[in-house]
Scaffold this motif. Sequence first.
Motif, short mmCIF file in Angstrom:
data_model
loop_
_atom_site.label_atom_id
_atom_site.label_comp_id
_atom_site.label_asym_id
_atom_site.label_seq_id
_atom_site.Cartn_x
_atom_site.Cartn_y
_atom_site.Cartn_z
N ILE A 148 0.73 -1.29 -0.02
CA ILE A 148 0.11 -0.03 -0.06
C ILE A 148 1.14 1.23 -0.21
O ILE A 148 0.61 2.17 -0.77
CB ILE A 148 -1.11 -0.03 1.27
CG1 ILE A 148 -1.78 -1.17 1.07
CG2 ILE A 148 -1.63 1.20 1.23
CD1 ILE A 148 -2.89 -1.42 2.34
N GLY A 149 1.89 1.27 0.94
CA GLY A 149 2.73 2.45 0.84
C GLY A 149 3.64 2.57 -0.51
O GLY A 149 3.58 3.80 -0.91
N ARG A 150 3.89 1.46 -1.00
CA ARG A 150 4.46 1.56 -2.34
C ARG A 150 3.59 2.25 -3.27
O ARG A 150 3.97 3.02 -4.26
CB ARG A 150 5.19 0.41 -2.82
CG ARG A 150 5.82 0.40 -4.23
CD ARG A 150 6.58 -0.97 -4.67
NE ARG A 150 6.49 -1.09 -5.89
CZ ARG A 150 7.51 -0.51 -6.89
NH1 ARG A 150 8.45 0.32 -6.28
NH2 ARG A 150 7.43 -0.84 -8.29
N ALA A 151 2.39 1.65 -3.35
CA ALA A 151 1.51 2.02 -4.39
C ALA A 151 1.08 3.66 -4.11
O ALA A 151 0.96 4.57 -5.14
CB ALA A 151 0.09 1.52 -4.23
N PHE A 152 0.85 4.26 -3.00
CA PHE A 152 0.98 5.67 -2.72
C PHE A 152 2.12 6.54 -3.22
O PHE A 152 2.10 7.42 -3.94
CB PHE A 152 0.74 5.89 -1.22
CG PHE A 152 -0.56 6.08 -0.77
CD1 PHE A 152 -1.28 7.10 -0.53
CD2 PHE A 152 -1.43 4.81 -0.65
CE1 PHE A 152 -2.49 7.15 -0.09
CE2 PHE A 152 -2.53 4.85 0.00
CZ PHE A 152 -3.00 5.98 0.24
N SER A 153 3.43 5.82 -2.90
CA SER A 153 4.49 6.42 -3.53
C SER A 153 4.60 6.62 -4.99
O SER A 153 4.79 7.86 -5.65
CB SER A 153 5.81 5.79 -3.18
OG SER A 153 6.12 6.02 -1.56
N LEU A 154 4.14 5.48 -5.82
CA LEU A 154 4.21 5.60 -7.33
C LEU A 154 3.14 6.60 -7.78
O LEU A 154 3.60 7.23 -8.77
CB LEU A 154 4.14 4.26 -7.82
CG LEU A 154 5.23 3.37 -7.51
CD1 LEU A 154 4.92 1.91 -7.82
CD2 LEU A 154 6.43 3.56 -8.20
N LEU A 155 2.02 6.52 -7.21
CA LEU A 155 1.05 7.38 -7.65
C LEU A 155 1.37 8.73 -7.41
O LEU A 155 0.98 9.47 -8.46
CB LEU A 155 -0.12 7.02 -6.90
CG LEU A 155 -0.90 5.85 -7.11
CD1 LEU A 155 -2.10 5.44 -6.12
CD2 LEU A 155 -1.45 5.55 -8.63
N ARG A 156 1.98 9.19 -6.42
CA ARG A 156 2.31 10.63 -6.18
C ARG A 156 3.29 11.00 -7.23
O ARG A 156 3.48 11.98 -7.87
CB ARG A 156 2.90 10.77 -4.84
CG ARG A 156 1.81 11.11 -3.90
CD ARG A 156 2.15 11.83 -2.45
NE ARG A 156 1.12 12.15 -1.82
CZ ARG A 156 0.73 11.23 -0.88
NH1 ARG A 156 1.53 9.97 -0.77
NH2 ARG A 156 -0.18 11.40 -0.25
N LEU A 157 4.60 10.26 -7.58
CA LEU A 157 5.54 10.22 -8.34
C LEU A 157 4.95 10.40 -9.72
O LEU A 157 5.59 11.20 -10.59
CB LEU A 157 6.71 9.28 -8.28
CG LEU A 157 7.40 9.17 -6.99
CD1 LEU A 157 8.49 8.00 -7.19
CD2 LEU A 157 8.44 10.63 -6.83
N PHE A 158 4.07 9.70 -10.12
CA PHE A 158 3.57 9.96 -11.35
C PHE A 158 2.40 11.07 -11.70
O PHE A 158 1.90 11.43 -12.66
CB PHE A 158 2.69 8.60 -11.84
CG PHE A 158 3.44 7.67 -12.33
CD1 PHE A 158 3.33 7.60 -13.96
CD2 PHE A 158 4.18 6.72 -11.95
CE1 PHE A 158 4.38 6.52 -14.65
CE2 PHE A 158 4.96 5.69 -12.60
CZ PHE A 158 5.00 5.63 -13.84
N GLY A 159 2.15 11.76 -10.45
CA GLY A 159 1.25 12.75 -10.42
C GLY A 159 -0.23 12.54 -10.04
O GLY A 159 -0.97 13.35 -10.46
N THR A 182 8.21 10.01 -0.61
CA THR A 182 8.92 10.42 -1.74
C THR A 182 8.72 11.92 -2.12
O THR A 182 9.21 12.10 -3.14
CB THR A 182 8.25 9.45 -2.86
OG1 THR A 182 6.82 9.48 -2.87
CG2 THR A 182 8.56 8.02 -2.55
N THR A 183 7.99 12.56 -1.68
CA THR A 183 7.70 14.11 -2.10
C THR A 183 7.49 14.91 -1.08
O THR A 183 7.08 14.63 0.12
CB THR A 183 6.45 14.00 -2.91
OG1 THR A 183 5.35 13.88 -2.03
CG2 THR A 183 6.44 13.18 -4.04
N SER A 184 7.77 16.13 -1.26
CA SER A 184 7.22 17.23 -0.25
C SER A 184 5.94 17.85 -1.08
O SER A 184 6.03 18.34 -2.15
CB SER A 184 8.41 18.42 -0.10
OG SER A 184 9.55 17.93 0.56
#
Length: 670
Positions: free
Chosen positions: A362-373, A522-524
């Motif tokens: 779940i955490g990885r999914a959130f990180s990838l989704l944010r990096l993809f915008g 993965t983001t600010s």
Amino acid sequence: MEHIIEQILEMLRTGDELDDRVLVKLIHAEARRAGGDKRAFAKRRLLPFYQHVKRDEPERWKGWGISPELEERLLKVLRMKPRRSASGVATITVITKPWPCSGSCLFCPSDIRMPKSYLADEPACARAEQACFDPYLQVSARLTALSQMGHATDKIELIVLGGTWSDYPRDYQVWFMTELFRALNDDAVAGVAANPLLRGFAEDAGHDSVRADGPSADASVPPGVARRREQLCRCGLMSAADEAHPRALVPPAARAAQHAIDEGRMSYNEAFRQVYGANDAWGDAAAWQRATFEQLEREQRRNETARHRVVGLVIETRPDAISPQALALIRRMGATKIQMGVQSVDQETLDANGRGIQVAQIGRAFSLLRLFGFKIHAHFMVNLLGATPEGDVLDYQRFATADAFQPDEVKLYPCALIASSRLSERYEDGSWRPYGEDELVDVLTRDVLATPAFTRVSRMIRDFSSKDIVAGNKKPNLRQMVEDRLRASNERVQEIRFREIATSEVSPGELRFQVVPYETSTTSERFLQWVTSEGRIAGFLRLSLPHDDAVRALVEELAGAAGQTGRRDRDAGAGGDEGISASWSKPMPVVAPGEAMIREVHVYGMAARVGEEGSAAQHHGLGRNLVERACEMAREAGFARINVISAVGTREYYRHLGFYDHGLYQQRRL
């Protein structure tokens, strides 16, 4: 009808009070005067009548002396369910066809007539079944209904539901998306009375459609709708003699299979193979339900300047189905938001309920989704098997505030027992019980109070009918009960939906600008918002400032996957799905170090037609101002470029703001 319209116009001209209560009195008085059934003068018939006169009897309409300003006020009175476009866009929800599911969740309903986790009695599902799950017909039906209710349909958010999107064949995914855009581009709006397929869609379940002898009786069926109906008739999914009630989609074996599911003798996937595997009509339709990326992209280009533009596109999936490759594909299809079933971030609870997902996934999914915008719209459930009220509160607090999660939007709802779910066994043996009403309202109230200012709680119940719920909440006004308790508590509520200006008018001069910063794995993140002095929100922007190491890791992973795909394609030779694999092999720039990301821009107020001025927050330059402030903040943070995950229908808007097309996004140099 005309007499009622004339009375409304007179009251508007003189400034008399005119709300729904007064309107009902006018309607009842006219029914008594005419000696007819008051339902013949219902509010939902007034707007179609007005539209008919304006379109087909211009001289009669001119006699009413309606100025543009007066017409705007009249439409505001006649509009049905104004909240539907109060967020600034009109929403169309469509459902994919039934399909095997990769999950086996304890609480998930299994209605063999629907995709896994959905029930045939849910309004969107009932409409989808009536349209044989055809995306073109579903969009046409909703466009018609929204237009007749007086909503602007220039800006559309498409929500594609039906379980795990990635479980469907890729050629079906591309076809489904192509047909959604095609229906909007074709302006497939029909007269309800003239189109039996659309007749039941004029209102939600329980509302009558426009009478066959009413003002829209002479409206024609859109050519695209007629052609699709003919296709469905040829393959046997729809009967030309009874287009409004297709039955071939689900063969008689479905009833026996459903009994077997309800009794625990058969899984949904086993029933699917039995019911649909030998269904010739189903197979014949599947043979032509395919499209190429070239066809999809052609419809997307048309939509950039179409009358009904897609300003948001949502698909639904599971956290364990999210990978960089899957997200690149989904993004190319035009999606801007992902709905994702999380349900809990407590591993014991996930395991007890058969989710088959790890919290780390779940955490990885959130990180990838944010990096993809992507905007992240997560589903979260309380009262699951093994949960307790206090545990639910702590679980949600972690979900809402921990760096690994922090969704943009949440469907926060209680678990409810449906007969076809495996949870029935746990209810019968006493290991699961539904919370009491006060207990449930208390949990949800505390969860809302824990929701930060950058998160929107979009829903608190599923659209299950009370007759489908064996045990659990049956109150359709659950959210109202929670909000009443929140107001009584006098505690500060930060979540977005509670603060929306909705249908209220607002002056830009009353607004102040605020920035809510927060950190993720993965983001600010920077949540920019326009708010009134009372904290009500008129517009916002989500700005992501990605961590450089996270972006570099993503780029390397994508490059490695591309190399493996290339080797597989070479090994396979020229065979395979030419429409998919060949077009997907084109290089598509994704993200790179030094690039910030605008994940969402949203300005509230009643949806106004593209190019029109309005009195609500839209069309006062608030969105443009937010974009410029985001660009400045990204530049000051050291970023050289900024991307925006623009929807197809907003590309022109961002081009006017200095963005240019760049792979999966639009980009601007800082």
